[in-house]
Structures are given as structure tokens and as C-alpha cells.
Write a protein that holds these residues in place. Sequence first.
Motif, PDB file in Angstrom:
ATOM      1  N   MET A  35       0.845  -1.182   0.000  1.00 55.63           N
ATOM      2  CA  MET A  35       0.000   0.000   0.000  1.00 55.63           C
ATOM      3  C   MET A  35       0.887   1.241   0.000  1.00 55.63           C
ATOM      4  SD  MET A  35      -3.005   0.850   2.665  1.00 55.63           S
ATOM      5  CE  MET A  35      -3.390   2.515   3.051  1.00 55.63           C
ATOM      6  N   PRO A  36       0.627   2.175  -0.912  1.00 55.92           N
ATOM      7  CA  PRO A  36       1.476   3.365  -0.975  1.00 55.92           C
ATOM      8  C   PRO A  36       1.350   4.216   0.295  1.00 55.92           C
ATOM      9  CG  PRO A  36      -0.132   3.331  -2.782  1.00 55.92           C
ATOM     10  CD  PRO A  36      -0.399   2.159  -1.921  1.00 55.92           C
ATOM     11  N   ALA A  37       2.408   4.923   0.607  1.00 57.60           N
ATOM     12  CA  ALA A  37       2.396   5.813   1.764  1.00 57.60           C
ATOM     13  C   ALA A  37       1.434   6.967   1.511  1.00 57.60           C
ATOM     14  CB  ALA A  37       3.802   6.343   2.026  1.00 57.60           C
ATOM     15  N   SER A  38       0.829   7.460   2.559  1.00 59.86           N
ATOM     16  CA  SER A  38      -0.111   8.575   2.440  1.00 59.86           C
ATOM     17  C   SER A  38       0.645   9.881   2.200  1.00 59.86           C
ATOM     18  CB  SER A  38      -0.936   8.702   3.714  1.00 59.86           C
ATOM     19  OG  SER A  38      -0.115   9.154   4.788  1.00 59.86           O
ATOM     20  N   GLU A  39      -0.090  10.867   1.749  1.00 61.26           N
ATOM     21  CA  GLU A  39       0.485  12.196   1.549  1.00 61.26           C
ATOM     22  C   GLU A  39       1.099  12.706   2.851  1.00 61.26           C
ATOM     23  OE1 GLU A  39       1.715  15.952   0.531  1.00 61.26           O
ATOM     24  OE2 GLU A  39       1.281  14.283  -0.777  1.00 61.26           O
ATOM     25  N   ASP A  40       0.381  12.537   3.952  1.00 61.42           N
ATOM     26  CA  ASP A  40       0.895  13.019   5.239  1.00 61.42           C
ATOM     27  C   ASP A  40       2.203  12.326   5.615  1.00 61.42           C
ATOM     28  OD1 ASP A  40      -1.212  14.794   5.556  1.00 61.42           O
ATOM     29  OD2 ASP A  40      -2.412  13.383   6.725  1.00 61.42           O
ATOM     30  N   GLN A  41       2.278  11.023   5.374  1.00 62.70           N
ATOM     31  CA  GLN A  41       3.499  10.287   5.707  1.00 62.70           C
ATOM     32  C   GLN A  41       4.667  10.732   4.826  1.00 62.70           C
ATOM     33  OE1 GLN A  41       4.208   7.736   8.286  1.00 62.70           O
ATOM     34  NE2 GLN A  41       6.033   8.809   7.635  1.00 62.70           N
ATOM     35  N   LEU A  42       4.404  10.881   3.517  1.00 56.63           N
ATOM     36  CA  LEU A  42       5.461  11.333   2.613  1.00 56.63           C
ATOM     37  C   LEU A  42       5.975  12.710   3.017  1.00 56.63           C
ATOM     38  CD1 LEU A  42       3.959  10.208  -0.819  1.00 56.63           C
ATOM     39  CD2 LEU A  42       5.870   9.137   0.413  1.00 56.63           C
ATOM     40  N   LYS A  43       5.047  13.599   3.307  1.00 58.08           N
ATOM     41  CA  LYS A  43       5.436  14.957   3.698  1.00 58.08           C
ATOM     42  C   LYS A  43       6.236  14.933   5.001  1.00 58.08           C
ATOM     43  CE  LYS A  43       3.670  19.577   4.477  1.00 58.08           C
ATOM     44  NZ  LYS A  43       2.524  20.452   4.395  1.00 58.08           N
ATOM     45  N   THR A  44       5.808  14.124   5.957  1.00 58.19           N
ATOM     46  CA  THR A  44       6.522  14.015   7.230  1.00 58.19           C
ATOM     47  C   THR A  44       7.951  13.534   7.002  1.00 58.19           C
ATOM     48  OG1 THR A  44       4.497  13.617   8.462  1.00 58.19           O
ATOM     49  CG2 THR A  44       6.542  12.875   9.488  1.00 58.19           C
ATOM     50  N   TRP A  45       8.096  12.478   6.177  1.00 60.24           N
ATOM     51  CA  TRP A  45       9.439  11.977   5.884  1.00 60.24           C
ATOM     52  C   TRP A  45      10.288  13.049   5.204  1.00 60.24           C
ATOM     53  CZ3 TRP A  45       7.253   6.824   3.699  1.00 60.24           C
ATOM     54  CH2 TRP A  45       7.130   5.878   4.733  1.00 60.24           C
ATOM     55  N   MET A  50       1.778  20.514  -0.473  1.00 60.83           N
ATOM     56  CA  MET A  50       1.719  19.058  -0.562  1.00 60.83           C
ATOM     57  C   MET A  50       3.007  18.526  -1.177  1.00 60.83           C
ATOM     58  SD  MET A  50      -2.113  18.196  -1.854  1.00 60.83           S
ATOM     59  CE  MET A  50      -1.692  16.476  -1.950  1.00 60.83           C
ATOM     60  N   PHE A  51       3.553  17.493  -0.580  1.00 66.52           N
ATOM     61  CA  PHE A  51       4.775  16.898  -1.116  1.00 66.52           C
ATOM     62  C   PHE A  51       4.508  16.210  -2.447  1.00 66.52           C
ATOM     63  CE2 PHE A  51       7.374  13.163  -1.814  1.00 66.52           C
ATOM     64  CZ  PHE A  51       8.603  13.768  -1.952  1.00 66.52           C
ATOM     65  N   SER A  52       3.416  15.460  -2.537  1.00 70.63           N
ATOM     66  CA  SER A  52       3.144  14.673  -3.750  1.00 70.63           C
ATOM     67  C   SER A  52       3.028  15.554  -4.986  1.00 70.63           C
ATOM     68  CB  SER A  52       1.865  13.859  -3.577  1.00 70.63           C
ATOM     69  OG  SER A  52       2.018  12.946  -2.523  1.00 70.63           O
ATOM     70  N   GLU A  64      -6.315  16.506  -7.925  1.00 72.37           N
ATOM     71  CA  GLU A  64      -7.603  16.902  -7.385  1.00 72.37           C
ATOM     72  C   GLU A  64      -7.498  17.181  -5.893  1.00 72.37           C
ATOM     73  OE1 GLU A  64      -7.230  14.012  -9.170  1.00 72.37           O
ATOM     74  OE2 GLU A  64      -8.097  14.658 -11.061  1.00 72.37           O
ATOM     75  N   GLU A  65      -6.792  16.313  -5.188  1.00 69.03           N
ATOM     76  CA  GLU A  65      -6.620  16.504  -3.756  1.00 69.03           C
ATOM     77  C   GLU A  65      -5.853  17.791  -3.468  1.00 69.03           C
ATOM     78  OE1 GLU A  65      -4.406  14.431   0.032  1.00 69.03           O
ATOM     79  OE2 GLU A  65      -4.833  13.184  -1.713  1.00 69.03           O
ATOM     80  N   ALA A  66      -4.815  18.046  -4.254  1.00 72.79           N
ATOM     81  CA  ALA A  66      -4.020  19.261  -4.053  1.00 72.79           C
ATOM     82  C   ALA A  66      -4.861  20.495  -4.310  1.00 72.79           C
ATOM     83  CB  ALA A  66      -2.813  19.261  -4.979  1.00 72.79           C
TER      84      ALA A  66
END
Length: 178
Positions: A1-11, A71-73, A111-113
Motif C-alpha cells: 500500500m502506498p504511503a499517504s500524503e501526510d506520511q510522505l510529507k513528514t518523511w 503538498m509533497f506529492s 484533485e486533492e491538491a
Amino acid sequence: MPASEDQLKTWMVDGLNGDAAAYAALLKALVPTLRAFYRRRLGDEDAVEDLVQETLIAVHTRRMSYDRDRMFSAWMFAVARYKLVDHFRRRRQHCDLDGIDTLLAFEGFEEEANARMDVDALLVALPAKQASLIRKTRIDGQSVAEAAHEAGLGESDVKVSIHRGLKALAMRLRGGRG
């Protein structure tokens, strides 16, 4: 399962702050996402792997340009899109302009961004207390009790602030003054 936006940004943010383990976790998590992004656009598996590596290098070399408030993504997919365009230029490949939007889409993050930026733009017009409580309860999913406890307020105060803030947003969206 891909990492969430929040997790990617945190990293990413932790990596920018010097946490090498977080940064390594970020780069590792990006590999399957980037592979999927490029596989949907290219048939050449070697080119996919090359582009994944080029993108990881670009993310690394341009990491200081990342705005921690965004947003990181969206930032990462922008880097990936540029690498894809560079790939097409190097190979003198052309693509149908009718399909360019699909080709360069942000894989659902666009869309989320956009939605997040719209919400941020609306909330910034509210008093900070109202905006914060709306974000906590309506966006982050906290209960009124949790938001009240965290903010050091009574539950009725939280409910009134949320109600007033939502009412102001509704008026603003209808074109009135809020």
C-alpha cells in the motif's frame, strides 16, 4: 500500500531537518509510486527504471526547493513530469496533444491538491480560532470534545465557533460578505 500524503510529507520534512532514516524511507516509498507513474506512460521497462532513478536524483538535488507548507506529492509529481518531458525530448518522441492532460496528470493527487488549496484559501479568510477548529473537526476528523480539549476550550465554545465559521464560509461562497 502506498504511503499517504501526510506520511510522505513528514518523511520529507524530517529529512530536510537532518533525519537520514526518514529521508531514506521517503526515497524507498517513492520507488513503486514512480514506477507505476512511468509504466502507465511508457512501454519500455528500461526507460521506466531510468526515469525512476533520474527522478529520485532530482528529488534529492532539488529537495531544498520544496515548500514545507505545500503538498509533497504535488511537488514530487511535478519533478516526475519534467523528467518525463525531458525523456520525450531526448528521444524526439511526440505525443498526441489531445491526450497531454491525461499523460501529465498527477495520479489523483492533483484533485486533492487543488481541493486542499481551495479549502486553505477559504479558511485563511476566517479568524484563526474558527479556521483551526473547522480544520480539526471537519477535515482532520477530530471530535468536538477532542478539539476542545486540545485547544483548551469548552465544547460549547468550539461548537459555536465552528457554526459561525461555517456560516461565514457559506455566505462567502454564495457571494455575500462573511
